[in-house]
Design a protein around this motif. Structure first.
Motif, PDB file in Angstrom:
ATOM      1  N   ALA A  89       0.942  -1.200  -0.284  1.00  0.00           N
ATOM      2  CA  ALA A  89      -0.042  -0.207  -0.065  1.00  0.00           C
ATOM      3  C   ALA A  89       0.766   0.933  -0.120  1.00  0.00           C
ATOM      4  CB  ALA A  89      -0.796  -0.125   1.168  1.00  0.00           C
ATOM      5  N   TYR A  90       2.087   0.941   0.678  1.00  0.00           N
ATOM      6  CA  TYR A  90       2.722   2.503   1.022  1.00  0.00           C
ATOM      7  C   TYR A  90       3.350   2.880  -0.429  1.00  0.00           C
ATOM      8  CZ  TYR A  90       1.695   3.658   6.009  1.00  0.00           C
ATOM      9  OH  TYR A  90       0.843   3.749   7.412  1.00  0.00           O
ATOM     10  N   ALA A  91       3.742   1.530  -0.695  1.00  0.00           N
ATOM     11  CA  ALA A  91       4.421   1.341  -1.785  1.00  0.00           C
ATOM     12  C   ALA A  91       3.899   2.241  -3.263  1.00  0.00           C
ATOM     13  CB  ALA A  91       5.852  -0.122  -2.511  1.00  0.00           C
ATOM     14  N   SER A  92       3.009   1.715  -3.531  1.00  0.00           N
ATOM     15  CA  SER A  92       1.972   1.613  -4.374  1.00  0.00           C
ATOM     16  C   SER A  92       1.702   3.556  -4.248  1.00  0.00           C
ATOM     17  CB  SER A  92       0.426   1.114  -4.453  1.00  0.00           C
ATOM     18  OG  SER A  92       0.463   0.204  -4.937  1.00  0.00           O
ATOM     19  N   LEU A  93       1.239   3.834  -2.848  1.00  0.00           N
ATOM     20  CA  LEU A  93       1.126   5.364  -3.099  1.00  0.00           C
ATOM     21  C   LEU A  93       1.873   5.951  -3.515  1.00  0.00           C
ATOM     22  CD1 LEU A  93      -0.317   7.522  -2.483  1.00  0.00           C
ATOM     23  CD2 LEU A  93      -0.933   7.066  -0.165  1.00  0.00           C
ATOM     24  N   GLY A  94       3.446   5.697  -2.828  1.00  0.00           N
ATOM     25  CA  GLY A  94       4.661   6.357  -3.745  1.00  0.00           C
ATOM     26  C   GLY A  94       4.807   6.032  -5.198  1.00  0.00           C
ATOM     27  N   LEU A  95       4.839   4.862  -5.859  1.00  0.00           N
ATOM     28  CA  LEU A  95       4.720   4.634  -7.321  1.00  0.00           C
ATOM     29  C   LEU A  95       3.789   5.577  -7.703  1.00  0.00           C
ATOM     30  CD1 LEU A  95       5.240   0.888  -7.787  1.00  0.00           C
ATOM     31  CD2 LEU A  95       6.889   2.887  -8.140  1.00  0.00           C
ATOM     32  N   VAL A  96       2.227   6.334  -7.261  1.00  0.00           N
ATOM     33  CA  VAL A  96       1.581   6.860  -8.019  1.00  0.00           C
ATOM     34  C   VAL A  96       1.642   8.743  -8.112  1.00  0.00           C
ATOM     35  CG1 VAL A  96      -1.251   8.236  -7.685  1.00  0.00           C
ATOM     36  CG2 VAL A  96      -0.456   5.442  -7.415  1.00  0.00           C
ATOM     37  N   THR A  97       2.442   8.588  -6.659  1.00  0.00           N
ATOM     38  CA  THR A  97       3.194  10.041  -6.659  1.00  0.00           C
ATOM     39  C   THR A  97       5.051  10.455  -7.709  1.00  0.00           C
ATOM     40  OG1 THR A  97       2.671  10.404  -4.812  1.00  0.00           O
ATOM     41  CG2 THR A  97       3.976  11.690  -5.348  1.00  0.00           C
ATOM     42  N   TYR A  98       5.093   9.403  -7.991  1.00  0.00           N
ATOM     43  CA  TYR A  98       6.245   9.093  -8.960  1.00  0.00           C
ATOM     44  C   TYR A  98       5.588   9.749  -9.807  1.00  0.00           C
ATOM     45  CZ  TYR A  98       9.889   7.809 -12.064  1.00  0.00           C
ATOM     46  OH  TYR A  98      10.754   7.779 -13.300  1.00  0.00           O
ATOM     47  N   LEU A  99       4.196   8.595 -10.933  1.00  0.00           N
ATOM     48  CA  LEU A  99       4.046   8.880 -11.814  1.00  0.00           C
ATOM     49  C   LEU A  99       3.174   9.757 -12.517  1.00  0.00           C
ATOM     50  CD1 LEU A  99       2.951   4.705 -11.813  1.00  0.00           C
ATOM     51  CD2 LEU A  99       4.843   5.838 -13.203  1.00  0.00           C
ATOM     52  N   VAL A 100       2.718  10.447 -12.032  1.00  0.00           N
ATOM     53  CA  VAL A 100       2.063  12.108 -11.784  1.00  0.00           C
ATOM     54  C   VAL A 100       3.370  12.788 -11.940  1.00  0.00           C
ATOM     55  CG1 VAL A 100       0.887  13.166 -10.603  1.00  0.00           C
ATOM     56  CG2 VAL A 100       0.149  10.990 -10.187  1.00  0.00           C
ATOM     57  N   TYR A 101       4.377  13.103 -11.396  1.00  0.00           N
ATOM     58  CA  TYR A 101       5.160  13.551 -11.677  1.00  0.00           C
ATOM     59  C   TYR A 101       6.086  13.879 -13.028  1.00  0.00           C
ATOM     60  CZ  TYR A 101      10.382  14.924 -11.833  1.00  0.00           C
ATOM     61  OH  TYR A 101      11.889  14.489 -12.901  1.00  0.00           O
ATOM     62  N   ARG A 102       5.961  12.355 -13.329  1.00  0.00           N
ATOM     63  CA  ARG A 102       6.877  11.722 -14.356  1.00  0.00           C
ATOM     64  C   ARG A 102       6.608  11.924 -15.960  1.00  0.00           C
ATOM     65  NH1 ARG A 102      10.310  11.902 -16.606  1.00  0.00           N
ATOM     66  NH2 ARG A 102      11.805  10.917 -17.765  1.00  0.00           N
ATOM     67  N   LEU A 103       4.362  11.640 -15.820  1.00  0.00           N
ATOM     68  CA  LEU A 103       4.130  11.994 -16.910  1.00  0.00           C
ATOM     69  C   LEU A 103       3.723  13.477 -16.710  1.00  0.00           C
ATOM     70  CD1 LEU A 103       0.646   9.502 -16.149  1.00  0.00           C
ATOM     71  CD2 LEU A 103       2.449   9.761 -17.871  1.00  0.00           C
ATOM     72  N   GLY A 104       4.121  14.186 -15.489  1.00  0.00           N
ATOM     73  CA  GLY A 104       3.563  15.844 -16.021  1.00  0.00           C
ATOM     74  C   GLY A 104       5.301  16.807 -16.112  1.00  0.00           C
ATOM     75  N   ALA A 105       5.615  15.735 -16.054  1.00  0.00           N
ATOM     76  CA  ALA A 105       7.316  15.632 -16.852  1.00  0.00           C
ATOM     77  C   ALA A 105       7.524  15.790 -18.082  1.00  0.00           C
ATOM     78  CB  ALA A 105       8.643  15.547 -15.839  1.00  0.00           C
ATOM     79  N   ARG A 106       7.037  14.312 -18.263  1.00  0.00           N
ATOM     80  CA  ARG A 106       6.916  14.698 -20.183  1.00  0.00           C
ATOM     81  C   ARG A 106       6.473  15.476 -20.688  1.00  0.00           C
ATOM     82  NH1 ARG A 106       9.553  10.548 -22.929  1.00  0.00           N
ATOM     83  NH2 ARG A 106      10.642   9.746 -21.227  1.00  0.00           N
ATOM     84  N   TRP A 107       4.682  15.455 -20.540  1.00  0.00           N
ATOM     85  CA  TRP A 107       4.117  16.264 -21.541  1.00  0.00           C
ATOM     86  C   TRP A 107       3.981  17.686 -21.638  1.00  0.00           C
ATOM     87  CZ3 TRP A 107      -1.001  13.686 -18.508  1.00  0.00           C
ATOM     88  CH2 TRP A 107      -0.700  12.537 -19.014  1.00  0.00           C
TER      89      TRP A 107
END
Length: 489
Positions: A89-107
């Motif tokens: 659960a904690y890892a998933s929330l961390g991954l969601v946070t990173y992936l939102v950052y990654r998508l915002g950075a890429r787009w």
């Protein structure tokens, strides 16, 4: 030693997810598995022991094949399986946070990605549901991972569909995403030619096409087979979910979708996020169309899938909108900072700056309310975690003498927790809120009004809480949250 290319690409995601998870653990240390996840742990243990999952208790959650399989993998940990679920659960929330950052950075750019990630990480529903180990957070992480891969390589094909197949074993919305992406891979559309402009894309062998179609259909087929093997019905998950929706009196259907759908999304993003996302979508598509298109398509697919399932009879609740909310958070960040991507001298750069200041003031004005919402999450986790911990400690104390007879508990919420702690089948733990306590056996009762108030399964649960100790039952053990009684006949 040089790391392989795949490991080098994954390293930032894993490090960021670990850092966010560690920060969450320090800030919100009282997370615990929710009712649904506790059932998955029980069912996973039963599968690992060679039994079919016991769906016979009152008000079981919808089975999710991947969650049950992961629980079976965790089952050798015994009572530590619940801890394993919280790590996920904690890892998933961390991954969601990173992936939102990654998508915002890429787009758009990294600063927009950072702001979007902060918006997601501070929304109370993401914290509340993530730290209660709902399957929605791993599902969102898988979907965002697929979108990130498709953003980097639009026609990546099998890897994207593989991630969506895993997501589709947690939530059925991913089935629609798989079909949409498969159509994108295989079909070319020329809007100017209408129907005559629709044709198959070349460049793939028949074997490759069959493989892609098989991947796109893997999740719904596997889910149906899982239901068939465990219940004898191909559609058990769908029909069972609709029955639960009716029992709990939740909003559902197309009319309620129009009335309550935007509210549920607003409960996740709150007003600043909703306004910012709307402005970001309009300005992004108007001024940065090439950059914003894939994100806008993702938002449309996420909201469309939510609307379709809600119209088909599933519940209209905030956590089902969280995938769309995660993507909309990127556009809210774009509304705040996207003017930096407009060329100098363009009159829209100054106009966007004015709009960004207004939205920034809206976020600033909302800060006290957002703090209260997040503080309430921390308080609820601490209060409910204390009650959960006391129940497990009572179960571990050996006070539950199984030779004495059946176990009666005050409401549905206690059923999977005791079933897991005592290595029982859920249907062998009786909810007294649904039927009278047995004439003999064990009876679990709350020790205070605090427990009654904080240990409710669902506010709409018609059975609520039963705490009247049957006549003839004598006290056996107690702690600050629970009292155990027995009458061995």
């Amino acid at each position: 030693m040089t790391l392989p290319l795949g490991a080098r690409r994954l390293a930032p995601a894993l490090l960021c997810a670990a850092a966010v998870a560690a920060a969450l653990l320090i800030t919100f240390p009282a997370g615990f598995p929710n009712y649904d996840t506790m059932y998955f742990l029980v069912w996973g243990r039963e599968l690992a022991q060679g039994f079919g999952p016991d769906y016979g208790a009152v008000l079981p959650p919808t089975p999710h094949p991947l969650a049950t399989v992961v629980a079976a993998i965790l089952s050798p940990l015994g009572h530590g399986a619940a801890t394993g679920a919280m790590v996920v659960a904690y890892a998933s929330l961390g991954l969601v946070t990173y992936l939102v950052y990654r998508l915002g950075a890429r787009w758009f750019d990294p600063v927009i990605g950072v702001v979007a990630a902060l918006i997601v990480l501070t929304r109370a529903p993401f914290l509340s549901n993530g730290l209660r180990a709902y399957v929605d957070l791993p599902y969102i992480a898988l979907c965002l991972g697929a979108l990130a891969l498709a953003s980097r390589r639009p026609r990546a094909g099998a890897p994207v569909l593989a991630l969506l197949a895993l997501a589709g074993l947690l939530r059925p919305e991913a089935w629609l995403f798989s079909v949409a992406y498969l159509a994108y891979l295989l079909v070319s559309v020329d809007p100017e030619k209408g129907r005559r402009g629709i044709r198959w894309r070349g460049g793939r062998t028949r074997v490759e096409v069959v493989g892609l179609v098989a991947l796109a259909l893997a999740a719904p087929v596997a889910w149906a087979l899982f239901d068939l093997l465990t219940t004898g019905s191909l559609t058990y998950s769908f029909t069972g979910t609709r029955e639960t929706v009716e029992t709990l009196g939740r909003q559902t259907g197309p009319v309620d979708l129009v009335l309550y759908g935007p509210r549920r999304l607003g409960e996740v993003l709150q007003w600043p996020g909703m306004v910012g996302a709307a402005v970001g979508l309009v300005l992004g598509l108007g001024l940065l169309r090439r950059r914003a298109t894939i994100g806008a398509v993702g938002v449309i697919l996420a909201l469309g899938a939510f609307a379709l399932l809600a119209s088909a009879g599933l519940a209209i609740i905030p956590r089902y909108t969280m995938l769309a909310a995660a993507l909309l958070a990127i556009f809210a960040a774009l509304a705040l900072l996207g003017w930096r991507l407009v060329p100098q001298g363009d009159p829209w750069r100054r106009r966007w700056q004015v709009v960004a200041v207004a939205i920034a003031l809206l976020f600033a004005a909302w800060l006290p309310a957002q703090y209260e919402l997040d503080a309430r999450v921390a308080t609820d986790l601490a209060d409910q975690g204390r009650i959960e911990g006391d129940l497990h400690r009572l179960a571990d104390s050996g006070a539950f003498d199984r030779a004495c007879g059946p176990i009666s508990v005050p409401n549905h919420r206690a059923v999977p927790r005791l079933a897991l702690a005592l290595d029982e089948r859920p249907s062998e733990v009786v909810s007294s809120s649904e039927q009278e306590a047995s004439a003999s056996g064990l009876f679990l009762a709350p020790a205070s009004p605090f427990v009654i108030h904080n240990f409710v399964l669902d506010p709409n649960d018609p059975s609520r809480f039963y705490s009247v100790v049957p006549a003839g039952f004598e006290p056996v053990a107690s702690n600050r949250s629970w009292r155990l009684y027995r009458d061995c006949g």
